[in-house]
Design a protein around this motif. Structure first.
Motif, PDB file in Angstrom:
ATOM      1  N   THR A 189       0.835  -1.195   0.000  1.00  0.00           N
ATOM      2  CA  THR A 189       0.000   0.000   0.000  1.00  0.00           C
ATOM      3  C   THR A 189       0.874   1.252   0.000  1.00  0.00           C
ATOM      4  N   PHE A 190       0.229   2.409  -0.061  1.00  0.00           N
ATOM      5  CA  PHE A 190       0.926   3.684   0.089  1.00  0.00           C
ATOM      6  C   PHE A 190       0.737   4.246   1.490  1.00  0.00           C
ATOM      7  N   GLY A 191       0.386   3.398   2.453  1.00  0.00           N
ATOM      8  CA  GLY A 191       0.282   3.838   3.836  1.00  0.00           C
ATOM      9  C   GLY A 191      -1.148   4.034   4.289  1.00  0.00           C
ATOM     10  N   GLU A 192      -1.326   4.846   5.333  1.00  0.00           N
ATOM     11  CA  GLU A 192      -2.659   4.950   5.933  1.00  0.00           C
ATOM     12  C   GLU A 192      -3.384   6.259   5.651  1.00  0.00           C
ATOM     13  N   ASP A 195      -5.450  10.735   1.307  1.00  0.00           N
ATOM     14  CA  ASP A 195      -5.082  11.727   0.298  1.00  0.00           C
ATOM     15  C   ASP A 195      -3.769  11.367  -0.388  1.00  0.00           C
ATOM     16  N   LEU A 196      -2.763  10.983   0.408  1.00  0.00           N
ATOM     17  CA  LEU A 196      -1.484  10.594  -0.178  1.00  0.00           C
ATOM     18  C   LEU A 196      -1.652   9.339  -1.039  1.00  0.00           C
ATOM     19  N   SER A 197      -2.411   8.374  -0.547  1.00  0.00           N
ATOM     20  CA  SER A 197      -2.617   7.139  -1.302  1.00  0.00           C
ATOM     21  C   SER A 197      -3.323   7.420  -2.620  1.00  0.00           C
ATOM     22  N   GLY A 198      -4.298   8.311  -2.619  1.00  0.00           N
ATOM     23  CA  GLY A 198      -4.978   8.667  -3.854  1.00  0.00           C
ATOM     24  C   GLY A 198      -4.058   9.370  -4.830  1.00  0.00           C
ATOM     25  N   LEU A 256     -12.780   4.682   0.561  1.00  0.00           N
ATOM     26  CA  LEU A 256     -13.135   4.829  -0.848  1.00  0.00           C
ATOM     27  C   LEU A 256     -12.353   5.955  -1.532  1.00  0.00           C
ATOM     28  N   LYS A 257     -11.803   6.882  -0.760  1.00  0.00           N
ATOM     29  CA  LYS A 257     -11.201   8.086  -1.341  1.00  0.00           C
ATOM     30  C   LYS A 257     -10.066   7.795  -2.334  1.00  0.00           C
ATOM     31  N   PRO A 258      -9.144   6.878  -2.035  1.00  0.00           N
ATOM     32  CA  PRO A 258      -8.091   6.632  -3.030  1.00  0.00           C
ATOM     33  C   PRO A 258      -8.627   6.081  -4.343  1.00  0.00           C
ATOM     34  N   PHE A 259      -9.700   5.295  -4.289  1.00  0.00           N
ATOM     35  CA  PHE A 259     -10.274   4.753  -5.519  1.00  0.00           C
ATOM     36  C   PHE A 259     -10.855   5.863  -6.391  1.00  0.00           C
TER      37      PHE A 259
END
Length: 597
Positions: A189-192, A195-198, A256-259
């Protein structure tokens, strides 16, 4: 159309690249038999034969021969298993497989997919060692760079390397959120932080798919919708004890935000997770069976019309590494395999990952349980992707060029630079000499553990004991609990506390010489006792000895930042809510922490 091929000549206008893709799809679809349609719906692991020959199968993973898949089951979507010695080996095998597919009645080309294979981990259920490909930090390490341009650049290089050997679908990125510190899948993953993951997930997709989707693209299958991570006790839902996904913080929407960011970037495919939601508005069944999630959320709310492929092995029981492995049919264990197929298609999925039971789908259509019209809805999506990837025009690759493209010097240098950029210095105390432990001078006397002496010898004089050294470097793996089977132990789960003997050994070495501890932080381990003993503590998510030592000696700058909180204690982890980010009380180090050298 009937299940038997007709004696009439094939209408091959679907091969005419001047026609619109939708028209080509219809021309092909209208002359496919039921067997040929059913073959589209199954994507499973496939093995390479010696030196790039077609494979006779892999008994360890219960895989049949390549010819059985293509000729007897009409299948043409496969996930490449294992690591080949050279890129040319993969490319030659790929071309032979495409030749086999071309020999079938309609000559539908094969689409090859893969789990991640550019980093340092080896888990046949999640990722592969890089082998001939350029080597980069794991996604947690990419997140530690905080650099979306770097992530897109990685995707672009990986795209070139994948397409050189014929891989056209990436079973990644993984934009789940690592909000449960114990969760076994955090590394990819890109962490927890959503916003950063998205942001990084979208950059990743742009890199793999290119400026416009087409013949040079790798289609991304983003996972695991609607977000893995909030697993009860952090267990992994590959296994029955990890099947429950819980939301005590009522924070389903956050995941759901990163998706949403990936959809905005044009992500083409989606994989739902194994887990089953507990205590939400959704049915308590695995997400691959879940109509309110796949149709209600994904198709209707987000308007997604790309391919939805289930995670691997939701329908039939199997055997892996000599051990029985039940289907991950969480919440529908009482259904037969045929009934599970019906529920998956009704939920809105297009393809069955990790399955090859084409005969079950054929029987369901012949019995009138599933209509052929329903098959056609998904078949159109699956065929459209092959056409848009340009596979009908040119299914083959230049096997002679593959070895010069994959793992080229420029690509490896970019991966090495990313490794250095990801290294995160967590603590750096002053030694008795008055200076910070890092950076240390090149040429110092070095005592090393977990680091090849020959690698360290390029940076200093390697000595046999801590007492002889100026600096000790100890490399550790974040802790995990041993489970019953080999396959389970590929998924690091359980307590985040280091064993007492490890802590005692670190303290013993640190009492004799300034000690740098480097931890492969695939989960946010309890580092407090190590920070207390060591002169400096460093986190990595896949880094070569040379890249690490370049940073420790100051030859490369350290500017990585934590992609998650590091908790202070297991008590804090156990008290936190698994669906809520940054929820462990009084963390030792916070998200974004990292010292600059």
């Amino acid at each position: 159309m009937s299940n038997e091929a007709t004696t009439t000549a094939v209408d091959d206008r679907y091969r005419d690249a001047s026609l619109p893709v939708e028209e080509r799809v219809e021309i092909l679809l209208n002359q496919m038999t039921l067997d040929e349609k059913a073959g589209l719906f199954f994507q499973t692991m496939i093995s390479i034969g010696p030196d790039g020959e077609l494979s006779d199968g892999d008994p360890a993973f219960n895989l049949p021969s390549n010819a059985h898949y293509v000729l007897e089951r009409s299948m043409n979507h496969f996930n490449l298993l294992g690591v080949a010695p050279t890129a040319g080996t993969i490319a030659r095998w790929h071309n032979r497989l495409q030749e086999l597919a071309a020999s079938t009645r309609l000559g539908i080309p094969v689409t090859i997919s893969t789990d991640p294979r550019h980093a340092f981990s080896e888990n046949p259920g999640a990722a592969f060692l890089s082998g001939p490909f350029s080597q980069w930090p794991e996604p947690l390490g990419l997140a530690a760079t905080r650099d979306a341009d770097l992530v897109q650049g990685f995707g672009d290089i990986a795209r070139q390397e994948y397409t050189a050997v014929g891989i056209r679908v990436a079973l990644h990125p993984q934009v789940d959120l690592a909000t449960e510190p114990r969760w076994a899948r955090a590394l990819q993953t890109f962490g927890e932080d959503a916003d950063l993951s998205g942001e990084l997930g979208a950059a990743y997709v742009r890199g793999f798919q290119g400026e416009s989707f087409g013949a040079g693209s790798v289609s991304t299958m983003t996972k695991h919708f609607p977000g893995g991570g909030p697993q009860k006790d952090g267990e992994d839902p590959h296994f029955a004890y990890g099947r429950e996904q819980v939301y005590p913080g009522d924070n389903f929407e956050y995941h759901l935000k990163p998706f949403e960011a990936v959809f905005a970037a044009g992500g083409r495919q989606i994989m739902p997770y194994y887990g089953m939601p507990v205590g939400t508005e959704h049915e308590e069944v695995g997400f691959g069976f879940n109509k309110s999630v796949l149709t209600g959320l994904l198709r209707e709310r987000f308007g997604f019309d790309g391919i939805v492929c289930t995670d691997w092995g939701l329908v039939t029981d199997s055997e892996i590494m000599g051990q029985p492995f039940p289907a991950r049919a969480w919440g529908v264990e009482d259904l037969t395999p045929a009934e599970r197929i019906v529920k998956i298609l009704d939920a809105g999925a297009d393809q069955f990952g990790g399955e090859k039971c084409t005969e079950l789908l054929i029987e369901l259509v012949e019995q009138g349980v599933i209509t052929e019209e329903r098959l056609d809805v998904s078949a159109r999506r699956l065929l459209r992707e092959k056409f848009e990837l340009g596979l009908f025009e040119n299914p083959y690759v230049d096997a002679e060029a593959a070895d010069s493209i994959v793992g080229s010097a420029a690509f490896r240098a970019a991966g090495d630079a990313a490794q250095r950029a990801s290294i995160t210095v967590l603590s750096n105390e002053r030694t008795d000499a008055g200076a910070p432990a890092l950076p240390f001078a090149r040429g110092a006397k070095l005592y090393v553990e977990g680091l090849a002496p020959e690698a360290a010898a390029a940076y200093g004089e390697v000595v046999a004991t801590p007492a002889e050294a100026d600096v000790a470097i100890l490399r550790l793996q974040a802790p995990f609990e041993q489970r019953d089977t080999m396959f389970e132990n590929f998924f690091h789960a359980g307590s985040l506390e280091f064993p007492a003997e490890v802590l005692d050994h670190v303290a013993e070495v640190a009492a004799q010489v300034p000690t740098v501890v480097d931890v492969f932080l695939d989960r946010p381990a309890i580092l407090a006792p190590i920070v207390e003993s060591a002169a400096a503590v460093v986190a990595n998510w896949g880094v070569s000895p040379a890249a690490l030592l370049d940073v420790l000696t100051g030859e490369a700058a350290a500017h990585g930042r934590l992609p998650f909180d590091v908790p202070r204690s297991m008590a804090a982890v156990e008290a936190s809510r698994p669906d809520v980010p940054f929820d462990t009380a009084d963390p030792l180090f916070r998200f974004g922490h990292g010292l600059t050298l």
